[in-house]
Design a protein around this motif. Structure first.
Motif, mmCIF file in Angstrom:
data_model
loop_
_atom_site.group_PDB
_atom_site.id
_atom_site.type_symbol
_atom_site.label_atom_id
_atom_site.label_comp_id
_atom_site.label_asym_id
_atom_site.label_seq_id
_atom_site.Cartn_x
_atom_site.Cartn_y
_atom_site.Cartn_z
ATOM 1 N N PHE A 1 0.851 -1.176 0.000
ATOM 2 C CA PHE A 1 0.000 0.000 0.000
ATOM 3 C C PHE A 1 0.892 1.234 0.000
ATOM 4 C CE2 PHE A 1 -2.595 -3.278 1.805
ATOM 5 C CZ PHE A 1 -3.898 -2.979 1.455
ATOM 6 N N SER A 2 0.614 2.171 -0.913
ATOM 7 C CA SER A 2 1.408 3.408 -0.974
ATOM 8 C C SER A 2 0.475 4.615 -1.012
ATOM 9 C CB SER A 2 2.296 3.417 -2.214
ATOM 10 O OG SER A 2 3.222 2.376 -2.172
ATOM 11 N N PRO A 3 0.219 5.225 0.117
ATOM 12 C CA PRO A 3 0.580 4.875 1.484
ATOM 13 C C PRO A 3 -0.554 4.089 2.147
ATOM 14 C CG PRO A 3 -0.331 7.073 1.495
ATOM 15 C CD PRO A 3 -0.364 6.580 0.049
ATOM 16 N N PHE A 4 -0.247 3.473 3.293
ATOM 17 C CA PHE A 4 -1.248 2.787 4.092
ATOM 18 C C PHE A 4 -1.756 3.760 5.143
ATOM 19 C CE2 PHE A 4 -2.922 0.111 7.453
ATOM 20 C CZ PHE A 4 -3.645 -0.819 6.725
ATOM 21 N N GLU A 5 -3.082 3.845 5.294
ATOM 22 C CA GLU A 5 -3.693 4.739 6.280
ATOM 23 C C GLU A 5 -3.999 3.928 7.538
ATOM 24 O OE1 GLU A 5 -7.035 6.658 4.395
ATOM 25 O OE2 GLU A 5 -5.815 7.146 2.646
ATOM 26 N N PHE A 6 -3.245 4.165 8.582
ATOM 27 C CA PHE A 6 -3.362 3.412 9.826
ATOM 28 C C PHE A 6 -4.632 3.780 10.584
ATOM 29 C CE2 PHE A 6 1.127 3.773 8.776
ATOM 30 C CZ PHE A 6 1.499 2.436 8.778
ATOM 31 N N THR B 1 0.831 8.695 10.853
ATOM 32 C CA THR B 1 1.089 9.240 9.531
ATOM 33 C C THR B 1 1.133 8.121 8.488
ATOM 34 O OG1 THR B 1 2.401 10.995 10.533
ATOM 35 C CG2 THR B 1 2.690 10.629 8.175
ATOM 36 N N PRO B 2 0.321 8.242 7.428
ATOM 37 C CA PRO B 2 0.339 7.218 6.381
ATOM 38 C C PRO B 2 1.722 7.097 5.748
ATOM 39 C CG PRO B 2 -1.559 8.660 6.129
ATOM 40 C CD PRO B 2 -0.663 9.288 7.165
ATOM 41 N N LYS B 3 2.095 5.851 5.423
ATOM 42 C CA LYS B 3 3.371 5.611 4.750
ATOM 43 C C LYS B 3 3.274 4.308 3.968
ATOM 44 C CE LYS B 3 5.547 3.298 8.683
ATOM 45 N NZ LYS B 3 6.676 3.278 9.597
ATOM 46 N N MET C 1 -7.983 -10.206 7.592
ATOM 47 C CA MET C 1 -6.942 -10.257 8.609
ATOM 48 C C MET C 1 -5.602 -10.206 7.884
ATOM 49 S SD MET C 1 -6.154 -12.965 11.720
ATOM 50 C CE MET C 1 -6.450 -14.378 10.730
ATOM 51 N N MET C 2 -4.793 -9.213 8.234
ATOM 52 C CA MET C 2 -3.514 -9.030 7.560
ATOM 53 C C MET C 2 -2.402 -8.877 8.583
ATOM 54 S SD MET C 2 -4.434 -6.536 4.330
ATOM 55 C CE MET C 2 -4.343 -5.045 5.255
ATOM 56 N N ALA C 3 -1.192 -9.261 8.154
ATOM 57 C CA ALA C 3 0.002 -9.051 8.971
ATOM 58 C C ALA C 3 0.864 -8.015 8.277
ATOM 59 C CB ALA C 3 0.778 -10.352 9.141
ATOM 60 N N SER C 4 1.307 -7.051 9.040
ATOM 61 C CA SER C 4 2.201 -6.037 8.512
ATOM 62 C C SER C 4 3.620 -6.584 8.481
ATOM 63 C CB SER C 4 2.085 -4.797 9.396
ATOM 64 O OG SER C 4 3.281 -4.382 9.900
ATOM 65 N N LEU C 5 4.376 -6.168 7.496
ATOM 66 C CA LEU C 5 5.774 -6.583 7.369
ATOM 67 C C LEU C 5 6.651 -5.360 7.604
ATOM 68 C CD1 LEU C 5 3.998 -8.530 5.432
ATOM 69 C CD2 LEU C 5 6.223 -9.294 4.712
ATOM 70 N N PRO C 6 7.078 -5.143 8.854
ATOM 71 C CA PRO C 6 7.879 -3.952 9.166
ATOM 72 C C PRO C 6 9.347 -4.158 8.792
ATOM 73 C CG PRO C 6 7.444 -5.195 11.150
ATOM 74 C CD PRO C 6 6.755 -5.913 10.024
ATOM 75 N N THR C 7 9.679 -3.904 7.556
ATOM 76 C CA THR C 7 10.993 -4.240 7.025
ATOM 77 C C THR C 7 12.153 -3.689 7.838
ATOM 78 O OG1 THR C 7 10.871 -2.354 5.531
ATOM 79 C CG2 THR C 7 10.179 -4.490 4.662
ATOM 80 N N ASP D 1 -10.768 -0.660 0.848
ATOM 81 C CA ASP D 1 -11.160 -0.196 -0.486
ATOM 82 C C ASP D 1 -11.280 1.321 -0.564
ATOM 83 O OD1 ASP D 1 -11.244 -2.829 -1.367
ATOM 84 O OD2 ASP D 1 -13.428 -3.005 -1.171
ATOM 85 N N ALA D 2 -11.630 1.952 0.568
ATOM 86 C CA ALA D 2 -11.817 3.409 0.590
ATOM 87 C C ALA D 2 -10.499 4.175 0.731
ATOM 88 C CB ALA D 2 -12.759 3.787 1.739
ATOM 89 N N MET D 3 -9.420 3.464 1.044
ATOM 90 C CA MET D 3 -8.124 4.112 1.209
ATOM 91 C C MET D 3 -7.676 4.771 -0.090
ATOM 92 S SD MET D 3 -5.172 2.050 3.182
ATOM 93 C CE MET D 3 -5.879 1.177 4.536
ATOM 94 N N GLU D 4 -7.141 5.958 0.039
ATOM 95 C CA GLU D 4 -6.599 6.635 -1.140
ATOM 96 C C GLU D 4 -5.142 6.218 -1.282
ATOM 97 O OE1 GLU D 4 -7.384 10.807 -1.187
ATOM 98 O OE2 GLU D 4 -9.480 10.504 -0.622
ATOM 99 N N ALA D 5 -4.957 4.974 -1.694
ATOM 100 C CA ALA D 5 -3.610 4.423 -1.800
ATOM 101 C C ALA D 5 -3.498 3.633 -3.090
ATOM 102 C CB ALA D 5 -3.314 3.501 -0.615
ATOM 103 N N GLU D 6 -2.312 3.639 -3.622
ATOM 104 C CA GLU D 6 -2.015 2.728 -4.723
ATOM 105 C C GLU D 6 -1.706 1.384 -4.066
ATOM 106 O OE1 GLU D 6 1.626 1.932 -7.764
ATOM 107 O OE2 GLU D 6 1.073 4.025 -7.412
ATOM 108 N N VAL D 7 -2.370 0.344 -4.528
ATOM 109 C CA VAL D 7 -2.149 -0.981 -3.956
ATOM 110 C C VAL D 7 -1.502 -1.849 -5.026
ATOM 111 C CG1 VAL D 7 -3.164 -2.991 -2.834
ATOM 112 C CG2 VAL D 7 -4.174 -0.731 -2.471
ATOM 113 N N GLU D 8 -0.271 -2.255 -4.746
ATOM 114 C CA GLU D 8 0.468 -3.094 -5.680
ATOM 115 C C GLU D 8 0.311 -4.554 -5.266
ATOM 116 O OE1 GLU D 8 5.016 -3.500 -7.429
ATOM 117 O OE2 GLU D 8 4.543 -1.918 -5.990
#
Length: 141
Positions: free
Chosen positions: A10-15, A20-22, A37-43, A103-110
């Motif tokens: 997600f670019s950006p993800f709205e928490f 702050t979205p990132k 249900m999703m898991a975040s990958l905090p690189t 779906d409502a997030m204003e993010a580009e989802v790759e």
């Protein structure tokens, strides 16, 4: 879009907490009705003690309350994707989102593809052991 095992960026993800979205990577662990249900990958977040050898796969040390799944740069995550540096998944990074919210997030989802079945099973088996994973999520996995 939200198939189990799917790796998304997600670019950006709205928490939900208003941080702050990132840009953020997520893996879909479960999709039931309108809940994802999703898991975040905090690189950039390595919380594994320095005296523990980091390898691919599950790092589980119950007596130290350490649990993480590690993707090394050599791990082929999907058919066409691997991370450029070690990437970690922690049980506390698992959360549930309404599909409508995503779906409502204003993010580009790759869509980076589906994680290899065996690797995805290893990931789920590992984070089920995480001491900070909510019981509800553990039961769903």
């Amino acid at each position: 879009m939200y198939e189990e095992g799917k790796l998304l960026k997600f670019s950006p993800f709205e928490f939900k907490n208003g941080n702050t979205p990132k840009p953020k990577f997520y893996v879909v662990l479960k999709h039931i009705d309108d809940e994802v249900m999703m898991a975040s990958l905090p690189t950039s977040k390595d919380h594994i003690p320095s005296d523990v050898m980091i390898t691919d796969g599950c790092v589980d040390i119950p007596e130290r309350q350490v649990n993480a799944f590690v993707f090394s740069p050599s791990t082929q995550i999907t058919g066409s994707f691997r991370f450029s540096r070690p990437t970690f998944v922690y049980g506390e990074g698992v959360d549930e989102y309404e599909q409508q919210y995503l779906d409502a997030m204003e993010a580009e989802v790759e869509d980076l593809g589906i994680i290899d079945y065996s690797l995805f099973q290893q990931l789920k088996d590992c984070i089920k052991k995480a001491p900070l994973l909510k019981r509800k999520y553990r039961n769903l996995l």
